[in-house]
Structure formats: structure tokens, C-alpha cells
Motif scaffolding. Structure first.
Motif, PDB file in Angstrom:
ATOM      1  N   THR A  14      -6.373  28.334  19.707  1.00  0.00           N
ATOM      2  CA  THR A  14      -5.219  29.213  19.920  1.00  0.00           C
ATOM      3  C   THR A  14      -4.113  28.929  18.922  1.00  0.00           C
ATOM      4  O   THR A  14      -3.554  29.847  18.306  1.00  0.00           O
ATOM      5  CB  THR A  14      -4.679  29.048  21.358  1.00  0.00           C
ATOM      6  OG1 THR A  14      -5.700  29.416  22.287  1.00  0.00           O
ATOM      7  CG2 THR A  14      -3.453  29.924  21.574  1.00  0.00           C
ATOM      8  N   TYR A  15      -3.790  27.644  18.730  1.00  0.00           N
ATOM      9  CA  TYR A  15      -2.728  27.284  17.792  1.00  0.00           C
ATOM     10  C   TYR A  15      -3.095  27.663  16.350  1.00  0.00           C
ATOM     11  O   TYR A  15      -2.258  28.156  15.590  1.00  0.00           O
ATOM     12  CB  TYR A  15      -2.423  25.788  17.874  1.00  0.00           C
ATOM     13  CG  TYR A  15      -1.552  25.423  19.050  1.00  0.00           C
ATOM     14  CD1 TYR A  15      -0.218  25.867  19.117  1.00  0.00           C
ATOM     15  CD2 TYR A  15      -2.032  24.643  20.092  1.00  0.00           C
ATOM     16  CE1 TYR A  15       0.594  25.537  20.193  1.00  0.00           C
ATOM     17  CE2 TYR A  15      -1.224  24.302  21.185  1.00  0.00           C
ATOM     18  CZ  TYR A  15       0.089  24.757  21.221  1.00  0.00           C
ATOM     19  OH  TYR A  15       0.897  24.442  22.288  1.00  0.00           O
ATOM     20  N   SER A  17      -2.165  34.192  12.260  1.00  0.00           N
ATOM     21  CA  SER A  17      -1.586  35.501  12.593  1.00  0.00           C
ATOM     22  C   SER A  17      -0.211  35.664  11.962  1.00  0.00           C
ATOM     23  O   SER A  17       0.124  36.734  11.434  1.00  0.00           O
ATOM     24  CB  SER A  17      -1.490  35.665  14.113  1.00  0.00           C
ATOM     25  OG  SER A  17      -2.779  35.671  14.705  1.00  0.00           O
ATOM     26  N   THR A  25      -5.094  30.075  15.472  1.00  0.00           N
ATOM     27  CA  THR A  25      -5.068  31.534  15.383  1.00  0.00           C
ATOM     28  C   THR A  25      -3.640  32.051  15.291  1.00  0.00           C
ATOM     29  O   THR A  25      -3.356  33.004  14.548  1.00  0.00           O
ATOM     30  CB  THR A  25      -5.780  32.156  16.599  1.00  0.00           C
ATOM     31  OG1 THR A  25      -7.112  31.634  16.689  1.00  0.00           O
ATOM     32  CG2 THR A  25      -5.854  33.671  16.467  1.00  0.00           C
ATOM     33  N   ILE A  26      -2.723  31.444  16.036  1.00  0.00           N
ATOM     34  CA  ILE A  26      -1.313  31.831  15.951  1.00  0.00           C
ATOM     35  C   ILE A  26      -0.784  31.584  14.549  1.00  0.00           C
ATOM     36  O   ILE A  26      -0.069  32.420  13.962  1.00  0.00           O
ATOM     37  CB  ILE A  26      -0.478  31.057  16.995  1.00  0.00           C
ATOM     38  CG1 ILE A  26      -0.837  31.515  18.414  1.00  0.00           C
ATOM     39  CG2 ILE A  26       1.009  31.235  16.736  1.00  0.00           C
ATOM     40  CD1 ILE A  26      -0.199  30.682  19.504  1.00  0.00           C
ATOM     41  N   TYR A  27      -1.162  30.444  13.967  1.00  0.00           N
ATOM     42  CA  TYR A  27      -0.735  30.099  12.607  1.00  0.00           C
ATOM     43  C   TYR A  27      -1.223  31.153  11.607  1.00  0.00           C
ATOM     44  O   TYR A  27      -0.450  31.644  10.772  1.00  0.00           O
ATOM     45  CB  TYR A  27      -1.269  28.717  12.243  1.00  0.00           C
ATOM     46  CG  TYR A  27      -1.145  28.356  10.789  1.00  0.00           C
ATOM     47  CD1 TYR A  27       0.082  27.992  10.245  1.00  0.00           C
ATOM     48  CD2 TYR A  27      -2.268  28.381   9.951  1.00  0.00           C
ATOM     49  CE1 TYR A  27       0.189  27.666   8.896  1.00  0.00           C
ATOM     50  CE2 TYR A  27      -2.166  28.051   8.617  1.00  0.00           C
ATOM     51  CZ  TYR A  27      -0.933  27.698   8.088  1.00  0.00           C
ATOM     52  OH  TYR A  27      -0.833  27.380   6.759  1.00  0.00           O
TER      53      TYR A  27
END
Length: 484
Positions: free
Chosen positions: A461-462, A468, A464-466
Motif C-alpha cells: 500500500t505504501y 501514485s 503504491t501510494i508513493y
């Protein structure tokens, strides 16, 4: 003597492409009172490169001469340095030959040197635009054209009854759907890189050898500072990047916002992989080998690119592992929020496809669906992993030899074997999960696996956020007026 531009064109067995390259130079409009000379270096040729170059020089009214090399072991680097020494002399000449008065005047009249590949072609007015960029400021050492891969013509346009069918196919001008699709992916990749450079102010960390206009004083400063007998060196698989980093110590290196150069793409997966292996390994070597003794102000940008690729690789491998483990143990839960990075990637790749010169509707559609970008990305991720793993190996490969052998068909791809191995692995894993489903979905196994799944999904998740946020930034920057 009038000021002049001199083009250096190294050509190793380029009888099929040298005429087109010279035709492009014949199309150029030159700055007022500036003349163009062309030096073709027929490098270890065993074909008609020299003969065709001389014929083309007459046909397109070029002031052209051909130099020949024999047993040149430095390949393109040696050929380019041969052209340089033909004007500026050889500092390793034991007899200390003095230039004649005419040679001195001629040397002083050279105000720019155009380095070109024999399979490249400048668009009309490109040379004039490169000249304007180079002469816009005294501290500019080199200006590179914007590269676009030439799309192969449809192979279906050639009748199977055409007696010249095989000859036309062999020229490389024609290709099937896969070759045309593969060419566009390289075009879009190049367009993305060019847009990024322009959005960062136009400074480039590599003056590509396909078409760059150099200031002779910048090249001479590299020779003097590094005690060389010519500007180009074969210490790296990316000799153009090494030269650029050396020039950047005292000069600016820029990309032209308007000059266009058309270059050939790698038409097959195998030749593409070998080319990218050479590029990536050379870049990594420059970043990590302190013995080369040169650094670039763009090192941070290049390292960020390497980290981005590593993040992309980690995200995909981690996702596949977590997905397989979650499905196998019946602990997979869908979340609609996962579509956010997918949507961002679709928007980004659609914009890039639209900004890619001479794009086709099918290319935009496949980009929006993320089919083409994902396949292309996986090929580059495999190359990335292969190169960094190779850094740990004691056996270093010659990138130039590997690429030449691939282009000549002396080596073959292991894509089919690799694909079959992956299919068999997936089939075996699927069968094992079905066969052992009761065990894998038991409370004992689920309890043991759950902490690893939870930690893995959090890490994913982290990451992917980065990525994104990185895509959002890139989309924002692409709103600008720059074109690829």
C-alpha cells in the motif's frame, strides 16, 4: 575560409542505410555563409558501404569524403576518433606531423561537429535548428536532436507474388503487426524521456550519438583534461553518456526543442533486450564505478529513475506473491480503492500516447487499457533485474559485441523457453492449490500466513501510494506546451 559544420558518420556494414542518412543531410538548409562537409568512416566494412556513400555524396551534391579503417577494435568509438584526427591531427603520431597551412585554416573554420549514426536521418531544417541552439550561448557544448523511431511500413502492402518480396523484407522498411507495435512502444518510451528533459529545463545527461551537434572546443577540452587522443572513449558501453558527463564539467548540454531526427527501432524482443542491457549496464557502471572518474550533475535524476524502476519491480512481484498466497489460503478481499493507481496509470499512458509523434489510434487504445505499457514495462524490469544481478557476477559481458551479434542474428532469444517455463510454473501452482485446498484453507495455515499477508499488503500500500503521487506529478507536468 567560410565557417563550416563537419558531420562524422561511423558506418560498419551500413550499405542498406547510408544512402538514406546522406539524403537527409542533402535536404538540410544551412545557416547563411556556413558550409557543410561530411566524413563517412567505413569502419571494418565487408560490404558496399564506401561505394554507396561516394555515389550518394555525388547524388545529393555533398562535400563528402570516406575514410576507411582496418582492424579497428574500438568499433564506433575508434571510427569517430578517426574522423576527429583527420581534422585535428593525432597526438600519438610519433613523427609529430605538422598541419599544412590549408589544414590549419580548415581546422579553424570548423565551428560545429555533427555526430550521427549511419541509420539515422535528420528532418529538413533540423541541422539549422541544432546550429541555432548551439550558437545561442557561448557556454553550450552540445545540442541533441529529438529522436523518433521510424515506424515500419505494413508488410501486408507487399504482394507475396512480388519477385523482390524477400529483398524488401530484408531492408527492414517493412514489418508485421508485432514489429509495428513494438516500435511504437519504443517511440512512446523515447517521447516520455524527451518530455521529462524538456520539462526539467532542457538539460540532458546524454547527448545521443544518433544526432548531436558539438562545439569543437568542448570536445577538445575533454581531450586535454583527460589526456586522450580523441574525444570518444570505449571505457563504457554508453560512450555517448560518458562523453556528455565529461563535457558537462565546463559546458552546458541541451536538447533542441524543435530539431527532429528519425532513427531505427529494435524490431524484435531479442535485439531490444540486448540493446537495453547494454544501455542499462553502461549507466549502472557510470553510476557505481569510481575508477571511471567522472560524475554528472544529473546523477540524482538517474538514481531516482533507478529507484523508480526498483519500486515498480517490487510492487509487481510483491502483488503477485501476495495475491497467489491470499487466493490459495482463501484470504483474498477485494477493495475498490485499488482502481485509483490503475486509473492514474491509464490517464498517464494515454497522455503519453497522444503526445508521441505520429501515433496510431490503436496505440492510444492499448495505452489506455494498460496492455502495451505493462508488457513493455515487464521487459524493462527483466532487463533491470538482469543488469543489477550481473553487477554481482565476476564475468563481465561486452555489451557492444552482444548487441551486434543479436542484430546480425548470431544469437537467439530464449523468450519461448521462458514463456513455457512460466506457464508450466503457473499450471503446477494452480494444480497444487486445487489439490491441497483443504489443507491450505485450514485454520492452522490461515493463522500462520495471516501476519505475513497483513504486513505485505501494508508495505504494498505504501509503495503504491508513493508511485501514485509520482504519476500525479508526471500528469501535472505533461500539461505543458512541450512536444516530444
Amino acid at each position: 575560409m567560410k565557417p563550416r559544420i563537419v558531420a562524422f558518420i561511423p558506418a560498419h556494414n551500413e550499405e542498406k542505410s547510408i544512402r538514406d542518412c546522406l539524403a537527409g543531410l542533402g535536404d538540410q538548409s544551412l545557416p547563411k555563409d556556413v558550409e557543410l562537409d561530411v566524413i563517412v568512416v567505413a569502419d571494418n566494412c565487408t560490404d558496399r558501404t564506401e561505394e554507396i556513400a561516394l555515389e550518394a555524396g555525388k547524388e545529393f551534391n555533398l562535400r563528402l569524403k570516406v575514410l576507411t579503417t582496418k582492424k579497428n577494435k574500438q568499433r564506433k568509438v575508434g571510427a569517430l576518433n578517426t574522423a576527429w584526427k583527420s581534422i585535428y591531427g593525432d597526438p600519438l603520431d610519433l613523427y609529430n606531423k605538422n598541419l599544412t597551412i590549408f589544414e590549419e585554416y580548415y581546422k579553424d573554420s570548423v565551428k560545429a561537429i555533427l555526430g550521427m549514426d549511419a541509420d539515422s536521418r535528420l528532418a529538413p531544417d533540423a541541422l539549422f535548428q541544432l546550429w541555432e541552439g548551439l550558437m545561442s550561448s557561448r557556454n553550450i557544448g552540445g545540442v541533441m536532436a529529438k529522436y523518433t523511431m521510424r515506424m515500419p511500413k505494413k508488410k501486408s502492402l507487399i504482394s507475396k507474388d512480388d519477385v523482390h518480396y524477400e529483398e524488401k523484407i530484408a531492408t527492414g522498411e517493412y514489418g508485421g503487426p508485432v514489429a509495428r507495435w513494438w516500435t511504437h512502444q519504443q517511440k512512446q518510451d523515447m517521447a516520455s524521456w524527451l518530455l521529462d528533459l524538456q520539462n526539467s529545463g532542457g538539460s540532458t545527461y546524454v547527448l545521443g550519438r544518433q544526432a548531436t551537434l558539438f562545439r569543437p572546443e568542448a570536445l577538445q577540452s575533454v581531450i586535454d583534461e583527460n589526456k586522450l587522443d580523441g574525444p570518444w572513449q570505449d571505457e563504457s558501453d554508453v560512450e555517448d553518456m560518458l562523453l556528455t558527463w565529461q563535457i558537462q564539467k565546463k559546458w552546458k548540454t541541451l536538447i533542441s526543442p524543435t530539431a527532429r531526427c528519425f532513427v531505427d527501432a529494435m524490431r524484435t524482443y531479442h535485439t531490444f533486450r540486448q540493446q537495453r542491457n547494454k544501455w542499462q549496464s553502461g549507466t549502472v557502471e557510470l553510476l557505481t564505478n569510481s575508477n571511471i572518474g567522472v560524475k554528472s550533475k544529473h546523477r540524482g535524476k538517474i538514481w531516482r529513475s533507478q529507484i523508480k524502476t526498483l519500486t515498480d519491480f517490487t510492487i509487481r512481484v510483491l502483488f503477485l506473491l501476495l495475491l497467489a498466497l491470499a487466493v490459495a489460503t482463501d484470504q483474498f478481499y477485494w477493495s475498490w480503492i485499488w482502481l485509483i493507481p490503475v486509473a492514474l496509470a491509464s490517464i498517464l499512458n494515454t497522455i503519453l500516447a497522444l503526445k508521441t509523434p505520429m501515433h496510431r489510434p490503436i496505440d492510444v487504445i492499448l495505452a489506455a487499457l494498460l496492455i502495451s505499457p505493462e508488457i513493455y514495462l515487464w521487459v524493462n524490469l527483466i532487463t533491470f533485474a538482469n543488469v543489477w544481478l550481473g553487477k554481482l557476477s565476476a564475468n563481465k559481458k561486452d555489451g557492444w559485441t552482444t548487441q551486434y551479434n543479436a542484430e546480425r542474428g548470431n544469437t537467439r532469444s530464449k523468450l519461448a523457453e521462458g514463456g513455457m517455463a512460466i506457464i508450466l510454473l503457473i499450471a503446477l501452482g494452480t494444480y497444487s492449490c486445487i489439490d491441497q485446498r483443504s489443507f491450505l484453507t485450514s485454520e492452522t495455515v490461515q493463522t500462520a500466513v495471516k501476519p505475513y499477508l497483513e504486513t505485505g499488503w501494508v508495505v504494498l500500500t505504501y509503495l503504491t501510494i508513493y508511485t501514485s503521487f509520482g504519476m500525479l506529478l508526471q500528469i501535472w507536468r505533461l500539461r505543458g506546451r512541450h512536444t516530444a
